[in-house]
Write an enzyme that holds these catalytic residues in place. Structure first.
Site, PDB file in Angstrom:
ATOM      1  N   SER A  16     -11.685  -1.101   3.055  1.00 15.65           N
ATOM      2  CA  SER A  16     -12.160   0.221   3.482  1.00 15.65           C
ATOM      3  C   SER A  16     -10.966   1.095   3.860  1.00 15.65           C
ATOM      4  CB  SER A  16     -13.035   0.105   4.746  1.00 15.65           C
ATOM      5  OG  SER A  16     -14.064  -0.834   4.596  1.00 15.65           O
ATOM      6  N   HIS A  53      -8.134  -0.989   5.766  1.00 13.48           N
ATOM      7  CA  HIS A  53      -8.533  -2.229   6.454  1.00 13.48           C
ATOM      8  C   HIS A  53      -9.139  -3.207   5.447  1.00 13.48           C
ATOM      9  CE1 HIS A  53      -9.804  -4.767   9.759  1.00 13.48           C
ATOM     10  NE2 HIS A  53     -10.954  -4.911   9.125  1.00 13.48           N
ATOM     11  N   ASN A 107       0.835  -1.218   0.000  1.00 15.05           N
ATOM     12  CA  ASN A 107       0.000   0.000   0.000  1.00 15.05           C
ATOM     13  C   ASN A 107       0.862   1.258   0.000  1.00 15.05           C
ATOM     14  OD1 ASN A 107      -3.028  -0.530   0.170  1.00 15.05           O
ATOM     15  ND2 ASN A 107      -2.192  -2.032   1.603  1.00 15.05           N
ATOM     16  N   ASN A 121      -6.569   4.799   8.107  1.00 11.26           N
ATOM     17  CA  ASN A 121      -6.133   3.400   8.095  1.00 11.26           C
ATOM     18  C   ASN A 121      -6.783   2.697   6.910  1.00 11.26           C
ATOM     19  OD1 ASN A 121      -5.052   0.898   9.184  1.00 11.26           O
ATOM     20  ND2 ASN A 121      -7.123   0.420   9.889  1.00 11.26           N
ATOM     21  N   MET A 138       0.665  -2.771  12.276  1.00 16.30           N
ATOM     22  CA  MET A 138       0.014  -3.809  13.063  1.00 16.30           C
ATOM     23  C   MET A 138       0.097  -3.605  14.572  1.00 16.30           C
ATOM     24  SD  MET A 138      -1.231  -5.361  10.595  1.00 16.30           S
ATOM     25  CE  MET A 138      -1.927  -6.869  11.251  1.00 16.30           C
ATOM     26  N   ARG A 139       0.169  -2.375  15.019  1.00 16.12           N
ATOM     27  CA  ARG A 139       0.109  -2.093  16.460  1.00 16.12           C
ATOM     28  C   ARG A 139      -1.118  -1.224  16.726  1.00 16.12           C
ATOM     29  NH1 ARG A 139       2.554  -5.660  18.895  1.00 16.12           N
ATOM     30  NH2 ARG A 139       2.364  -4.411  20.794  1.00 16.12           N
ATOM     31  N   LEU A 141     -11.339   0.454  17.718  1.00 18.67           N
ATOM     32  CA  LEU A 141     -10.601  -0.262  16.674  1.00 18.67           C
ATOM     33  C   LEU A 141     -11.429  -0.432  15.394  1.00 18.67           C
ATOM     34  CD1 LEU A 141      -7.960  -1.895  16.063  1.00 18.67           C
ATOM     35  CD2 LEU A 141      -9.264  -3.930  16.731  1.00 18.67           C
ATOM     36  N   ASP A 142     -10.862   0.038  14.273  1.00 18.84           N
ATOM     37  CA  ASP A 142     -11.473  -0.139  12.944  1.00 18.84           C
ATOM     38  C   ASP A 142     -12.920   0.350  12.889  1.00 18.84           C
ATOM     39  OD1 ASP A 142      -9.092  -1.334  12.064  1.00 18.84           O
ATOM     40  OD2 ASP A 142      -9.759  -3.336  12.681  1.00 18.84           O
TER      41      ASP A 142
HETATM   42  C1  GRF Z   1      -3.391  -4.687   4.112  1.00 16.06           C
HETATM   43  O1  GRF Z   1      -4.239  -5.722   3.722  1.00 16.06           O
HETATM   44  C2  GRF Z   1      -4.104  -3.739   5.046  1.00 16.06           C
HETATM   45  O2  GRF Z   1      -5.466  -3.678   4.816  1.00 16.06           O
HETATM   46  C3  GRF Z   1      -3.846  -4.374   6.381  1.00 16.06           C
HETATM   47  O3  GRF Z   1      -2.548  -4.874   6.293  1.00 16.06           O
HETATM   48  C4  GRF Z   1      -2.245  -5.182   4.940  1.00 16.06           C
HETATM   49  C5  GRF Z   1      -0.950  -4.484   4.616  1.00 16.06           C
HETATM   50  O4  GRF Z   1      -0.464  -4.854   3.358  1.00 16.06           O
HETATM   51  N1  GRF Z   1      -4.075  -3.414   7.439  1.00 16.06           N
HETATM   52  P1  GRF Z   1       0.838  -4.133   2.770  1.00 16.06           P
HETATM   53  O5  GRF Z   1       1.912  -4.193   3.851  1.00 16.06           O
HETATM   54  O6  GRF Z   1       0.486  -2.732   2.423  1.00 16.06           O
HETATM   55  O7  GRF Z   1       1.220  -4.952   1.561  1.00 16.06           O
END
Ligand code: GRF
Length: 226
Positions: A138, A111, A16, A109, A92-93, A146-147
């Site tokens: 999303s 998700h 991303n 974020n 991831m925190r 969260l989310d």
């Molecule tokens: C994505 O699927 C995002 O939605 C989630 O973690 C993943 C990250 O993928 N939160 P990347 O590291 O951007 O390839």
């Protein structure tokens, strides 16, 4: 208009992040990515940032006494770049309320589900277990829950009988690479406002709280990022 200063937080692959880097390079995003921060030294995305000439930092959460200390150090590191927008792109925190409040309305974020369905982890597996015919991704503003913050944009995919968690992950990743740059562009263009739990684009509620997959290509068609 000056480019919006963006800091991106990652923990892993960073596809991303790459979609954002590519959109900036293509002239599709009026932002400048000032820094990439990871909580893991082995995050592949750090190399993507370095290749694009973006400064990187590693703040390993395991080296802090507790989550508060980690979030405080992270806040200080992010603030050095005086960002107008902070993007969680596979970070991831869980961030504490002080961090979230400090960056309120400029923290987003991505998700891998159609929120409010499936906050948290293992979204692809849960979609299959529930037999959902539609899945997606999303982008939302981050709040303390969260989310659960206001959704800016969503993309959808059909779930087929042969889909597995891996195949869904691939489909959803492609959507993310389109909707995340779109959301960042709208923010940079100051086109969004938040009214209660809803996000307005140019003062209008977008249909079903976001775009469906078919309409994404008319907004910004991101190149495929592996
Ligand atoms: C994505 O699927 C995002 O939605 C989630 O973690 C993943 C990250 O993928 N939160 P990347 O590291 O951007 O390839």
């Amino acid at each position: 208009m000056r480019d919006t200063r963006v800091v991106v937080l990652i923990s892993g692959n960073g596809s991303n992040l790459q979609a954002l880097i590519d959109a900036v390079a293509d002239g599709m995003l009026p932002v400048s990515i000032r820094a990439v921060i990871s909580n893991r030294a082995d995050a592949y995305g750090l190399g993507r940032a370095a290749d694009a000439g973006i400064p990187t930092h590693v703040l390993d959460h395991r080296e802090f006494e507790n989550s508060c200390e980690f979030c405080l150090a992270l806040k200080e590191c992010v603030n050095r770049y005086t960002p107008g927008l902070v993007v969680l792109a596979g970070f991831m925190r869980i961030l504490d309320s002080k961090f979230v409040t400090h960056f309120a309305k400029r923290l987003i974020n991505v998700h891998p589900s159609l929120l409010p369905k499936y906050p948290g982890l293992h979204t692809h597996r849960r979609v299959l277990e529930h037999g959902d015919p539609i899945h997606g991704a999303s982008v939302h503003f981050v709040t303390e829950d969260l989310d659960a913050g206001p959704v800016i944009i969503q993309g959808r995919v059909d779930v087929g009988p042969s889909d597995t968690p891996d195949s869904l992950q691939q489909k959803v990743h492609k959507l993310e690479h389109a909707i995340l740059p779109t959301a960042v562009r709208w923010i940079a263009q100051e086109r969004l406002s938040v009214v209660g739990v809803r996000v307005l684009l140019d003062g209008q509620v977008s249909p079903e709280q976001g775009l469906v997959a078919e309409s994404i290509s008319t907004q910004y068609s991101a190149p495929v990022v592996e």
